[in-house]
Design a protein around this motif. Sequence first.
Motif, PDB file in Angstrom:
ATOM      1  N   SER A   1       0.218  10.825   4.703  1.00  0.00           N
ATOM      2  CA  SER A   1       1.336   9.856   4.575  1.00  0.00           C
ATOM      3  C   SER A   1       2.487  10.337   5.900  1.00  0.00           C
ATOM      4  O   SER A   1       2.954   9.615   6.635  1.00  0.00           O
ATOM      5  CB  SER A   1       1.698   9.168   3.364  1.00  0.00           C
TER       6      SER A   1
ATOM      7  N   LEU B   1      -3.259  13.201   0.349  1.00  0.00           N
ATOM      8  CA  LEU B   1      -3.000  12.045   0.371  1.00  0.00           C
ATOM      9  C   LEU B   1      -1.616  11.781   0.845  1.00  0.00           C
ATOM     10  O   LEU B   1      -1.251  11.159   1.780  1.00  0.00           O
ATOM     11  CB  LEU B   1      -3.093  11.294  -1.035  1.00  0.00           C
ATOM     12  N   PHE B   2      -0.556  12.600   0.017  1.00  0.00           N
ATOM     13  CA  PHE B   2       0.717  12.869   0.433  1.00  0.00           C
ATOM     14  C   PHE B   2       0.977  13.165   2.020  1.00  0.00           C
ATOM     15  O   PHE B   2       1.816  12.698   2.579  1.00  0.00           O
ATOM     16  CB  PHE B   2       1.407  13.595  -0.309  1.00  0.00           C
TER      17      PHE B   2
ATOM     18  N   GLU C   1      -5.394   8.571   6.116  1.00  0.00           N
ATOM     19  CA  GLU C   1      -4.616   7.952   4.810  1.00  0.00           C
ATOM     20  C   GLU C   1      -5.265   6.952   3.974  1.00  0.00           C
ATOM     21  O   GLU C   1      -5.278   6.960   2.623  1.00  0.00           O
ATOM     22  CB  GLU C   1      -3.029   7.575   5.315  1.00  0.00           C
TER      23      GLU C   1
ATOM     24  N   ARG D   1      -6.566   6.999   0.069  1.00  0.00           N
ATOM     25  CA  ARG D   1      -6.204   6.040  -0.895  1.00  0.00           C
ATOM     26  C   ARG D   1      -7.648   5.781  -1.720  1.00  0.00           C
ATOM     27  O   ARG D   1      -7.611   5.466  -2.684  1.00  0.00           O
ATOM     28  CB  ARG D   1      -5.556   4.805  -0.246  1.00  0.00           C
TER      29      ARG D   1
ATOM     30  N   SER E   1       3.654   8.123  -2.401  1.00  0.00           N
ATOM     31  CA  SER E   1       3.138   8.368  -0.924  1.00  0.00           C
ATOM     32  C   SER E   1       3.832   7.543   0.191  1.00  0.00           C
ATOM     33  O   SER E   1       3.945   7.845   1.151  1.00  0.00           O
ATOM     34  CB  SER E   1       1.480   7.960  -0.852  1.00  0.00           C
TER      35      SER E   1
END
Length: 427
Positions: free
Chosen positions: A261, A257-258, A325, A329, A90
Amino acid sequence: MAAVSNPSAAAPAASVPNLRDKLPKLEPRKRRAPPGSQVAPSTPALPPPPQQSALSFQIPTRRILSPKDHDLFLSSPTYDLILAFVFGLSDSITDVPTTAVRDADCSPVVTSLVSILDEAESLVLDTPPDDAEGSRFGNKLFRTFLDKAKGASLAWHQKLGVTSPDAVAEIETYLNHSFGNRSRIDYGSGHELNFIMWLLCLYQLQVIHKSDFKALVLRVFSRYLTLMRAIQSTYYLEPAGSHGVWGLDDYQFLPFLFGASQLLHHPFITPLAIHQQLTLEEFGHDFLYLDQVNFVNSTKTVQGLRWHSPMLDDISSAKSWAKIEGGMRKMFVAEVLRKLPVMQHFLFGSLIPAVEGMSEEYPAGGAAGADAAESEDVCGAHGGVKHENKLNSWGDCCGIKVPSALAAAQAMRKQGGGEALRRIPFD
């Protein structure tokens, strides 16, 4: 004549207590931290790959069979390894759009990985579903696809430079599990995690390196997403766990998540932009988060995230992508790695090792856990130990059967509506 005092009148006044001295002093109330306001987990240091001479390959098996096993895992180096790898991927794409990675930027191994996923999609095209079933639940021809993929696995790994049969037998387990569950014909974030663990195994074997991380997400993982959409649409995979990934999506978690980022410091795309269809269409090819939201919208009849994906709708009110973000996590840690009903399906081998003291699912010479994990009695007793499914609010660790949101494409074709996907109501 002097006034005579009346003692009976003074007595009541003297008997009244002075409450001012007995009242507690007022102090400002301490504000409670709002739920989920804890600091987002940081990225641990990624340890170097193990010495190849020290490896003794083995078929991965389930080792988290009790709360004690889970606690051992959460305090183990393997937990930190998984966290470091996922969060490292990420971090590598912070503020990087998907199209920023060109073919010339990809190493030969990344090119080979994309080629493998291309071949897997060809197997899907060569294994059409059985329309005679006429069901919105999983199509059994999915198992034929899995057999073909497993048959091609050795050649795929040889293309990556993994020639040891024992090494292939270990790492292909994660790849085979990344396409979905053979028995239930469903798919969820646990299968998605298996794909990332396959990449982690390749890192442990020094096939891929940290310099490949950006391309691994934006080229390989992105290609995996399109492959899984084809598989989900073709074989009507049910969402694992009954109601998708905590209201985010029926199937995936890591794109959020990615994708968060990627958008971390974007100058004009805000979290609220996911409600703007033009933004999704124009920038979806550049950002995984927007692309996944666009795909989610395309599978629903009712318009509006607030109706079919309430958590995505709630998240869109965040003030910044940094909040999103960080929340993703925390969600990955809390809802995947720290959830026993999820992690009891996780597989451990030599490259992603279990911890000393954890249970063993099968005695020596018994059935391999990787195969048994796909059996019909996956939620029953294994080696004398039952799944700890009581922690799941549904009372069933693997969820209840829910018809695929993509299976309506079959009905659309039968009605002469062409190949276009027909939206259907959310579950």
